[in-house]
Enzyme design. Sequence first.
Site, short mmCIF file in Angstrom:
data_model
loop_
_atom_site.label_atom_id
_atom_site.label_comp_id
_atom_site.label_asym_id
_atom_site.label_seq_id
_atom_site.Cartn_x
_atom_site.Cartn_y
_atom_site.Cartn_z
N TYR A 13 0.81 -1.22 0.00
CA TYR A 13 0.00 0.00 0.00
C TYR A 13 0.84 1.28 0.00
CZ TYR A 13 -4.34 -2.56 0.80
OH TYR A 13 -5.43 -3.37 0.64
N LYS A 206 5.08 9.65 14.27
CA LYS A 206 4.15 8.89 13.43
C LYS A 206 3.11 8.18 14.32
CE LYS A 206 2.27 6.24 10.38
NZ LYS A 206 1.49 6.66 9.24
N ASN A 210 -1.32 8.90 14.88
CA ASN A 210 -2.43 7.94 14.77
C ASN A 210 -3.11 7.70 16.11
OD1 ASN A 210 -2.30 7.72 12.04
ND2 ASN A 210 -1.22 5.77 11.98
N ARG A 213 -5.56 10.53 16.70
CA ARG A 213 -6.81 10.41 15.93
C ARG A 213 -7.70 9.33 16.53
NH1 ARG A 213 -8.94 12.45 11.36
NH2 ARG A 213 -10.04 11.13 9.90
N HIS A 244 -16.84 25.91 19.25
CA HIS A 244 -15.85 26.52 20.15
C HIS A 244 -14.50 26.55 19.43
CE1 HIS A 244 -13.02 26.88 23.47
NE2 HIS A 244 -14.03 27.20 24.28
N CYS A 260 -4.12 1.02 10.29
CA CYS A 260 -3.24 1.94 11.03
C CYS A 260 -3.77 2.29 12.41
CB CYS A 260 -3.05 3.20 10.20
SG CYS A 260 -2.46 2.82 8.54
N LYS A 316 -13.81 2.00 5.67
CA LYS A 316 -14.34 3.37 5.60
C LYS A 316 -14.84 3.60 4.18
CE LYS A 316 -10.05 5.82 4.51
NZ LYS A 316 -9.20 6.94 4.86
N1 SAJ Z 1 -13.22 7.20 11.58
C1 SAJ Z 1 -14.25 7.50 12.45
N2 SAJ Z 1 -14.52 8.81 12.72
C2 SAJ Z 1 -13.81 9.82 12.15
C3 SAJ Z 1 -12.75 9.51 11.28
C4 SAJ Z 1 -12.48 8.20 11.01
O1 SAJ Z 1 -14.91 6.61 13.00
O2 SAJ Z 1 -14.12 10.99 12.43
C5 SAJ Z 1 -12.89 5.80 11.29
C6 SAJ Z 1 -12.94 5.46 9.81
O3 SAJ Z 1 -14.23 5.19 9.38
C7 SAJ Z 1 -12.02 4.25 9.76
C8 SAJ Z 1 -10.97 4.58 10.80
O4 SAJ Z 1 -11.54 5.57 11.64
O5 SAJ Z 1 -12.70 3.07 10.13
C9 SAJ Z 1 -9.64 5.08 10.24
O6 SAJ Z 1 -9.88 5.94 9.15
P1 SAJ Z 1 -9.07 7.30 8.91
O7 SAJ Z 1 -9.59 7.89 7.67
O8 SAJ Z 1 -9.12 8.13 10.15
O9 SAJ Z 1 -7.56 6.86 8.81
P2 SAJ Z 1 -6.76 5.75 7.93
O10 SAJ Z 1 -6.53 4.56 8.81
O11 SAJ Z 1 -7.37 5.53 6.63
O12 SAJ Z 1 -5.36 6.53 7.78
C10 SAJ Z 1 -4.66 6.97 8.94
C11 SAJ Z 1 -4.32 8.46 8.76
N3 SAJ Z 1 -3.80 9.00 10.00
C12 SAJ Z 1 -4.18 10.19 10.49
O13 SAJ Z 1 -5.01 10.87 9.95
C13 SAJ Z 1 -3.51 10.68 11.73
C14 SAJ Z 1 -3.30 8.62 7.62
O14 SAJ Z 1 -2.91 9.96 7.50
C15 SAJ Z 1 -2.08 7.74 7.92
O15 SAJ Z 1 -1.10 7.85 6.92
C16 SAJ Z 1 -2.55 6.31 7.97
O16 SAJ Z 1 -3.48 6.19 9.07
C17 SAJ Z 1 -1.33 5.43 8.20
O17 SAJ Z 1 -0.84 4.82 7.22
O18 SAJ Z 1 -0.80 5.42 9.31
#
Ligand code: SAJ
Length: 417
Positions: A13, A206, A210, A213, A244, A260, A316
């Site tokens: 990927y 890194k 994650n 988030r 806010h 991730c 997602k």
């Molecule tokens: N999700 C939620 N609520 C949200 C956002 C996401 O429930 O508000 C869920 C999504 O549906 C999904 C999961 O979280 O199931 C992860 O999705 P994502 O879009 O947040 O992230 P990834 O896993 O696709 O990619 C993440 C990203 N990390 C961050 O934003 C900090 C990406 O930038 C990284 O490069 C990637 O992990 C990685 O390779 O580490």
Amino acid sequence: MNEPTICIHGLGYIGLPTALMFAAHDYETRGYDTDPDVRETLATGTVPYDEPELDRYLAQGLNSGQFKIVDEVAPADCHIICVPTPYQEEEQKTDLRYVESAAETVRSVLRKNDTVVLESTVPPGTTSNVLRPILEGRELTAGESFTLAYSPETVLPGKIMTELRENDRIVGNISDGPAAEVVALYESFVEGTIRTTDATTAEFVKLIQNAFRDTNIAFANETAKLAHEFGIDSREAIELANKHPRVDILSPGPGVGGHCLPIDPLFLRRDNHATTLIEAAREVNDGMAAFVVELLNSVLGTVEDHRIAIFGVAYKGGVDDTRHSPSLALVERLTDYKNADTAVHDPVVKSARIPLVTQKEAVTDADALVVVTDHPQFERLEPEPIGEKMAQRVLIDTRAILDRKRWQDAGFEVRRI
Ligand code: SAJ
């Protein structure tokens, strides 16, 4: 002067898009993957997963000859390691065997003045304490006779090529100094800012990105459960809270999937017992499948002896990736209930480790419809033709992407997360 040659180790990927990006920026790029099937598939110009722009980049790279898939690793000016780093849940430790074996391969061809960059997500200290000792030998010392750095990718699946170009990037050097060769390499395509630090800090950053988030989503999920108890709408509450200037809560949902967020935060675990919040966040997010079942039970009485249609198996919206998908967790949870039957449909995913059916098959005789993935296709679903086929009109919209009023007007009992 010719651009340095690059060899990318691992064509998954991240490795494949990265290789193609370098190839598109005039580097003579070679791609090596230990799996002969991966090499063969890519050599025919086929990208094994859905990702915008990647087909075009692969065709261009192969046709121009800038990108070559190799069956054996040859010397190159720069080696970039993009191999998987799975997490072993039982032993609570990251499996670094692919990094170690890629490092052995690099060592066999490494020359004075070459550069080695690790991109795989790893526990802090890996570049210094695991990679470095494998690469160094009697004549080669990292930071002196060759450059060694860690530079994490931060790209979002579904937007990989765009984010490779546009995101800021960190380069963590193994020795003092900014690893100018590595910065120059990434500067060829990175339009964002490239910042330098030491390798261990870069590895740590890194992981905390994650973990942040994941923790934020866990807060949103806990908020959603609380909102449910207080009988209010979580989405409206979060939207208002986010007005806010210093509050920015993410969206609740059916759980956190992908390769991730559910895994990387655990790389911070050691014997330090300092990951209390991070582990609690994981627990909250993993608990969302049980919450979806609770919602189903609250409408159906019990899910036992009921047929549940599940829309979406991708982790997602807009991707065909099912790794750690909340939908798979939900299906598994429902197997705990006597005669609870599930039928899963996804318009994007071609195959998964569970059988997939058409939309019509999924909803026919279903007692409830659970929308798990936020695919844009689902936003346009029409309640009437679906309701006609169902045994009961029950909708659990875990992403709040459907127009609640329209579905209620069509006779659906609607619950949202
Ligand atoms: N999700 C939620 N609520 C949200 C956002 C996401 O429930 O508000 C869920 C999504 O549906 C999904 C999961 O979280 O199931 C992860 O999705 P994502 O879009 O947040 O992230 P990834 O896993 O696709 O990619 C993440 C990203 N990390 C961050 O934003 C900090 C990406 O930038 C990284 O490069 C990637 O992990 C990685 O390779 O580490």
